[in-house]
Design a protein around this motif. Structure first.
Motif, mmCIF file in Angstrom:
data_model
loop_
_atom_site.group_PDB
_atom_site.id
_atom_site.type_symbol
_atom_site.label_atom_id
_atom_site.label_comp_id
_atom_site.label_asym_id
_atom_site.label_seq_id
_atom_site.Cartn_x
_atom_site.Cartn_y
_atom_site.Cartn_z
ATOM 1 N N MET A 174 -22.580 -17.708 20.773
ATOM 2 C CA MET A 174 -23.862 -18.391 20.724
ATOM 3 C C MET A 174 -24.308 -18.833 22.115
ATOM 4 N N LEU A 175 -25.602 -18.774 22.334
ATOM 5 C CA LEU A 175 -26.263 -19.300 23.521
ATOM 6 C C LEU A 175 -27.354 -20.216 22.989
ATOM 7 N N LEU A 176 -27.393 -21.448 23.450
ATOM 8 C CA LEU A 176 -28.379 -22.411 22.984
ATOM 9 C C LEU A 176 -29.299 -22.790 24.142
ATOM 10 N N PHE A 177 -30.597 -22.558 23.958
ATOM 11 C CA PHE A 177 -31.615 -22.944 24.931
ATOM 12 C C PHE A 177 -32.456 -24.051 24.294
ATOM 13 N N CYS A 178 -32.577 -25.195 24.966
ATOM 14 C CA CYS A 178 -33.305 -26.338 24.412
ATOM 15 C C CYS A 178 -34.287 -26.892 25.430
ATOM 16 N N TYR A 179 -35.326 -27.541 24.923
ATOM 17 C CA TYR A 179 -36.263 -28.221 25.812
ATOM 18 C C TYR A 179 -36.980 -29.330 25.056
ATOM 19 N N SER A 180 -37.479 -30.309 25.807
ATOM 20 C CA SER A 180 -38.197 -31.422 25.199
ATOM 21 C C SER A 180 -38.913 -32.236 26.268
ATOM 22 N N GLU A 195 -45.944 -29.754 21.672
ATOM 23 C CA GLU A 195 -46.164 -29.045 20.416
ATOM 24 C C GLU A 195 -46.899 -27.719 20.600
ATOM 25 N N ASP A 196 -47.870 -27.677 21.501
ATOM 26 C CA ASP A 196 -48.669 -26.464 21.671
ATOM 27 C C ASP A 196 -48.164 -25.552 22.782
ATOM 28 N N VAL A 197 -47.008 -25.872 23.360
ATOM 29 C CA VAL A 197 -46.443 -25.044 24.426
ATOM 30 C C VAL A 197 -45.031 -24.631 24.023
ATOM 31 N N ASN A 198 -44.766 -23.345 24.128
ATOM 32 C CA ASN A 198 -43.428 -22.839 23.838
ATOM 33 C C ASN A 198 -42.840 -22.217 25.094
ATOM 34 N N GLU A 209 -39.973 -19.306 30.941
ATOM 35 C CA GLU A 209 -41.419 -19.294 31.150
ATOM 36 C C GLU A 209 -42.132 -19.676 29.862
ATOM 37 N N LYS A 210 -43.413 -20.038 29.994
ATOM 38 C CA LYS A 210 -44.237 -20.334 28.816
ATOM 39 C C LYS A 210 -44.470 -19.031 28.085
ATOM 40 N N VAL A 211 -44.483 -19.099 26.748
ATOM 41 C CA VAL A 211 -44.771 -17.909 25.941
ATOM 42 C C VAL A 211 -45.858 -18.240 24.919
ATOM 43 N N GLU A 212 -46.555 -17.214 24.496
ATOM 44 C CA GLU A 212 -47.569 -17.356 23.450
ATOM 45 C C GLU A 212 -46.892 -17.251 22.101
ATOM 46 N N ASP A 213 -47.430 -17.964 21.127
ATOM 47 C CA ASP A 213 -46.879 -17.888 19.750
ATOM 48 C C ASP A 213 -47.076 -16.531 19.147
#
Length: 193
Positions: free
Chosen positions: A114-120, A78-81, A189-193
């Protein structure tokens, strides 16, 4: 008429006839027992050793590939994008819906491709259709990944990989070639909100 010896005498006769073979087999059995007991003890006492046996597991069925998580899950994301820092020219992020514990980032270009990028790391299962697909093993950031190339015209290709340290599974779907898909995957990579 020849009467066979009782089973106990037969075993003793075979052992006496092949003493070296009997000792080798006994030594191998003892070694395997030590390895099994020792390995079980290491798994019971060492978190690092247990971690080697947890993570996303791939199961291939006739028409789909199932990825599911084995072991204790890491904290939710939840806190990582995450975002790819490179997408092909013309693609712009259009929406970011969250669905069933996964984040879906949709990119569209001027032609509405469309390009779909997903993660979980919170989804129970991730399914990838493999009917009509050829699956290539590829490498993303030094980790194994699978690249699905579909022979159906207009079907989006897919690349799936995991980060063992964070327990996150990633996948990208797009009508792009393998080189472009790997480049997108390696730019995540990780990004900031």
């Amino acid at each position: 008429c020849k009467v066979p010896p009782p089973p106990e005498i037969g075993k003793r006769t075979r052992r006496a006839s092949h003493p070296i073979r009997h000792r080798v087999m006994k030594a191998v059995a003892c070694f395997l027992l030590v390895v099994l007991v020792g390995g079980g003890s290491v798994l019971a006492l060492s978190a690092d050793a247990r971690a080697a046996f947890v993570g996303w597991v791939q199961e291939i069925y006739e028409s789909l590939t199932l990825y599911h998580f084995e072991g204790e899950r890491p904290r939710p994301i939840e806190d990582v994008n995450y975002r790819p820092s490179w997408v092909p020219e013309g693609y712009k992020e259009s929406s970011v819906p969250e669905l069933y514990g996964q984040v879906n980032v949709i990119y569209r270009d001027n032609d509405d491709s469309m390009l779909l990028f997903c993660y979980s790391n919170d989804a129970t299962n991730v399914y990838v259709g493999n009917e009509g697909a050829t699956i290539h093993d590829v490498i993303v950031h030094g980790s194994p990944a699978e690249f699905y190339v579909y022979d159906t015209p207009g079907a989006a290709n897919c690349i799936v990989w995991t980060n063992r340290d964070t327990g996150v599974i990633f996948w990208v779907l797009a009508n792009l070639d393998e080189v472009s898909m790997i480049r997108i995957a390696e730019s995540v990579e990780k990004v900031e909100d």
